[in-house]
Design an enzyme around this catalytic site. Sequence first.
Site, PDB file in Angstrom:
ATOM      1  N   VAL A   1       0.848  -1.196   0.000  1.00 38.79           N
ATOM      2  CA  VAL A   1       0.000   0.000   0.000  1.00 38.79           C
ATOM      3  C   VAL A   1       0.878   1.240   0.000  1.00 38.79           C
ATOM      4  O   VAL A   1       2.000   1.213   0.490  1.00 38.79           O
ATOM      5  CB  VAL A   1      -0.954   0.044   1.233  1.00 38.79           C
ATOM      6  CG1 VAL A   1      -1.984  -1.059   1.168  1.00 38.79           C
ATOM      7  CG2 VAL A   1      -0.181  -0.033   2.536  1.00 38.79           C
ATOM      8  N   SER A   2       0.361   2.325  -0.562  1.00 39.09           N
ATOM      9  CA  SER A   2       1.094   3.587  -0.495  1.00 39.09           C
ATOM     10  C   SER A   2       0.959   4.134   0.923  1.00 39.09           C
ATOM     11  O   SER A   2       0.074   3.726   1.673  1.00 39.09           O
ATOM     12  CB  SER A   2       0.530   4.590  -1.502  1.00 39.09           C
ATOM     13  OG  SER A   2      -0.738   5.042  -1.074  1.00 39.09           O
ATOM     14  N   SER A   3       1.835   5.061   1.259  1.00 44.39           N
ATOM     15  CA  SER A   3       1.818   5.599   2.625  1.00 44.39           C
ATOM     16  C   SER A   3       0.505   6.305   2.942  1.00 44.39           C
ATOM     17  O   SER A   3       0.101   6.416   4.082  1.00 44.39           O
ATOM     18  CB  SER A   3       2.995   6.550   2.828  1.00 44.39           C
ATOM     19  OG  SER A   3       3.034   7.500   1.779  1.00 44.39           O
TER      20      SER A   3
ATOM     21  N   ASP B   1      -2.410   5.300   1.518  1.00 47.16           N
ATOM     22  CA  ASP B   1      -3.509   4.380   1.238  1.00 47.16           C
ATOM     23  C   ASP B   1      -4.199   3.942   2.532  1.00 47.16           C
ATOM     24  O   ASP B   1      -3.556   3.676   3.531  1.00 47.16           O
ATOM     25  CB  ASP B   1      -2.960   3.147   0.511  1.00 47.16           C
ATOM     26  CG  ASP B   1      -4.009   2.491  -0.346  1.00 47.16           C
ATOM     27  OD1 ASP B   1      -5.190   2.719  -0.056  1.00 47.16           O
ATOM     28  OD2 ASP B   1      -3.644   1.767  -1.282  1.00 47.16           O
TER      29      ASP B   1
ATOM     30  N   GLN C   1       4.816   2.216   1.042  1.00 51.26           N
ATOM     31  CA  GLN C   1       5.750   3.038   0.272  1.00 51.26           C
ATOM     32  C   GLN C   1       5.004   4.194  -0.364  1.00 51.26           C
ATOM     33  O   GLN C   1       3.789   4.158  -0.496  1.00 51.26           O
ATOM     34  CB  GLN C   1       6.441   2.200  -0.811  1.00 51.26           C
ATOM     35  CG  GLN C   1       5.462   1.540  -1.751  1.00 51.26           C
ATOM     36  CD  GLN C   1       6.122   0.546  -2.700  1.00 51.26           C
ATOM     37  OE1 GLN C   1       5.518   0.176  -3.664  1.00 51.26           O
ATOM     38  NE2 GLN C   1       7.336   0.123  -2.430  1.00 51.26           N
TER      39      GLN C   1
END
Length: 202
Positions: A11-13, A15, A40
């Site tokens: 997941v994105s930071s 998300d 990330q």
Amino acid sequence: MGDTFYGYIRVSSKDQNEARQIHAMQEFGVTKENMVIEKQSGKDFQQPLYQKLVDLMHPGDVLVIKSIDRLGRNYTEILEQWAYLTKKRNIAVVVLDMPLLDTRQGRDLTGTLIADIVLQLLSYVAETERQNIRQRQAEGIAAAKKRGVHFGRKKIEMPDLFNVLATEYMRGTLSSRDAAAQLGISGQTFLRRIREKSSHTI
């Protein structure tokens, strides 16, 4: 060893769907201790935790992911990773969002074959769409140029002094560096304008 379910979640930071992915993994039968969550930023695609997880897995183990894009940033990377997992490492892959991408069923032939075909088809569709986008961009640029739209940096307008200095430069009585300094431009720009001026007068 083998036949153990492992879940990989990326997941994105920013998300917020981490909990939904965990729930989907648990519903499928992946235990919490066998899940890896990689956070990330959107622009980065570093996967150190994914690499560690795959290194720990044994032939016959099952890697569960929510969607196929967790394996790479484009279909070339995804296909390479898919081949590495299923062919080289003999790890089964399950994609929750796409049940056809499940290499557990009939691993001897049918399931793996169907999954490979589906993945190749997805790759083809994605590549075709990329080509279509590039073509539409090229056609749009060509049409805009026909309408007189200019792309790139705006051309620096030359003062009247340019013609005088250009003549002196052409006669050899003035260096390009001195001429450029008087005009407040780079020597490269001055020489480029000289070439343009020469081509227009031919």
